[in-house]
Design a protein around this motif. Structure first.
Motif: not given
Length: 553
Positions: A337-356
């Motif tokens: 089988l194969y895996v296709l990958e899509g990713g977001q570099v910054s996601s939860g880190s944006i929310i953490k930035w706002w929190h911090d």
């Protein structure tokens, strides 16, 4: 190293299963603790398996029985350093110390005897590079996955036009292993000359556990350009980019996810509380091992891994490429089988930035995360005209453009900080939808997502993702999918199950499902088009600004 063969281990498992039964502990009382189902047993008896997840911040160990009941967990953290802008490093000795502490404590909490532990497997962060000398000792700090020092090497590779680039048509990521090895050769030639072996974090932990040096096919396939079981190393590509002969510095034994490596080393068994016959099983990249912990092991299933970054990982039996995504990676989870990958570099880190920077100040006397998310949830869909981009550390997919930057527009005196946070959260959901639309445009249907990570702790965030993408989101009982996936991998390698799909099917159980709200989805759909149009409009300005800053003063 002397020890049991794989067949001996399988016989030992079968004997234990006859004594204890595969559903051992199924009728025991349970409680929920931190998103993990814990069985209330004074002492857990075998056969048990250990999953070890070596993440960005620390090592987490899970002890589970073969029915998927978690008996004990423990976490031990380690530090990260940033010696230069864009550089991120960790000390392999810190990993090992934390791994030993986490496993030892998890086994103790499970009340398990050493001989009850059938097998152990470890996963690690993706593309975290370790250089070893002839004796297997690290030659310095490891280069962590988020390190971007090899950007120039990645760009050159992307432009060479070699057939090996078929699985990354949008460009080679600076986060991957081969650009990093080339960076070392070009910038630290003395270190390169002294290096006998290049391995990943998971390979290093497996080596310390067993004393045998191997390379996981999982990470080799999705990050090292390996061709899978039917392929091999693209030696012509390596020669073309200036790494002729580099495969001589890779371990010759490339093992599939779930393949037995050998018995645990005697001193390690004593330190961790494992048995002398506990089997070490080949692991892999944390997010891909999490697919096993989510029971995403069959065509048509898609994992949604959330955290500082987000990943969408779809299993398919078709080898076709999808422009803008990475893959399809062959045999990296399930053979054939194969895996296709899509990713977001910054996601939860944006929310953490706002929190911090703002959350604590704005949420007096409350838990900042809970309070700020609740306040954002009270803002209408669309944040009353605000549109944001989630490219704070560039874009991994579908644009593979690390010169993009975050943005927000539409601000008026009407808007509050809660409006801004709402727009930022929506931008993360639109980034995920952008990946899903790319799959859909290439006839890869995603009918549901199975999620783990930080987002599953918030019904609001889960509901937004479901509404934006129009698909249900399944959440399993054990939310620590990487560590739990490693436990399932250990069970398969120990012979308890025929393969990973069977093991995941037996051990993973669903907790709840978030169904999409179609009316809300229609309102999000028009804003998503604004999100994509904003990228088109601002990308030239962002590229120009990055070039301007790159020019020496």
């Amino acid at each position: 190293m002397a020890g049991l063969s794989a067949r001996d281990h399988q016989g030992r498992v079968a004997a234990r299963r006859r004594r204890h039964g595969r559903t051992h502990g199924a009728g025991a009382g349970r409680l929920r603790q931190g998103g993990t189902v814990m069985n209330m047993h004074p002492r857990a008896t075998g056969p048990l398996v250990v999953g070890l997840d070596c993440g960005t911040g620390g090592a987490r160990a899970i002890v589970s029985d073969l029915a998927g009941h978690v008996r004990g967990t423990a976490t031990s953290n380690y530090p990260t350093t940033h010696p230069r802008p864009g550089w991120t490093e960790q000390n392999p000795a810190d990993w090992w110390e934390a791994a030993c502490a986490a496993v030892r404590e998890a086994v103790a909490r499970a009340g398990a005897a050493p001989d009850d532990i059938l097998a152990i497997s470890a996963d690690g962060t993706s593309s975290t590079l370790v250089a070893l000398d002839e004796a297997g000792q690290p030659l310095g700090p490891a280069i962590l996955w988020m390190d971007t020092r090899a950007s120039a090497q990645a760009r050159r590779m992307s432009q060479c036009g070699d057939p090996a680039l078929a699985r990354c048509r949008a460009g080679v990521s600076a986060e991957w292993m081969i650009p990093r090895i080339l960076w070392i050769k070009e910038n630290q030639p003395e270190l390169f000359a002294r290096t006998r072996w290049f391995v990943e974090m998971a390979d290093y932990i497996a080596y310390r556990l067993s004393g045998r040096l191997t390379l996981g096919l999982n990470q080799a396939s999705n990050r090292w350009f390996h061709g899978g079981l039917a392929g091999g190393w693209p030696t012509g590509f390596f020669e073309r980019i200036g790494l002729a002969g580099i495969t001589e510095r890779f371990p010759s034994d490339v093992l599939a996810l779930g393949a037995p490596i050998g018995p645990v080393a005697a001193d390690v068994a004593e330190t961790m509380g494992l048995g002398r016959r506990t089997l070490v099983v080949c692991g892999g990249t944390d997010a891909y091992v999490a697919m096993v912990g989510l029971d995403v092991c069959r065509p048509g299933r898609t994992a949604f891994i959330t955290g500082s970054s987000h990943l969408v990982l779809s299993v398919t039996d078709q080898p076709g490429e999808v422009p803008g995504l990475f893959g399809p990676h062959p045999d990296c989870v399930v053979p054939g089988l194969y895996v296709l990958e899509g990713g977001q570099v910054s996601s939860g880190s944006i929310i953490k930035w706002w929190h911090d920077h703002f959350g604590t100040a704005l949420c007096h006397g409350e838990d900042p995360y809970t309070a700020m998310i609740a306040r954002a949830a009270g803002i209408p869909i669309g944040a009353e005209g605000l549109v944001a981009l989630d490219f704070w550390q560039g874009n991994r997919n579908p644009y593979t453009d690390y010169d993009l930057r975050g943005a927000i527009w539409g601000l008026t005196l009407k808007h509050s900080p809660d409006h801004i946070l709402r727009a930022l959260i929506e931008s993360v959901a639109y980034g995920t939808e952008n990946i899903l639309r790319t799959l859909s445009a290439n006839d890869i249907a995603v009918s549901s997502l199975t999620a783990c990570g930080g987002t599953v702790r918030s019904r609001f965030l889960l509901q937004m993702h479901a509404d934006v993408s129009g698909v249900p989101i399944n959440v399993p009982q054990v939310s620590e999918a990487s560590a739990f996936g490693s436990a399932i991998v250990a069970a398969v390698g120990g012979g308890a199950f025929r393969d990973l799909p069977e093991g995941a099917g037996a051990m993973v159980r669903e907790d709840f499902v978030i169904e999409p709200d179609r009316e809300a989805g229609a309102r999000y759909a028009s804003i998503f088009e604004d999100y994509r149009a904003t990228h088109v409009a601002l990308a030239p300005l962002m590229h120009a600004k990055v070039r301007e800053r790159a020019v020496p003063a």
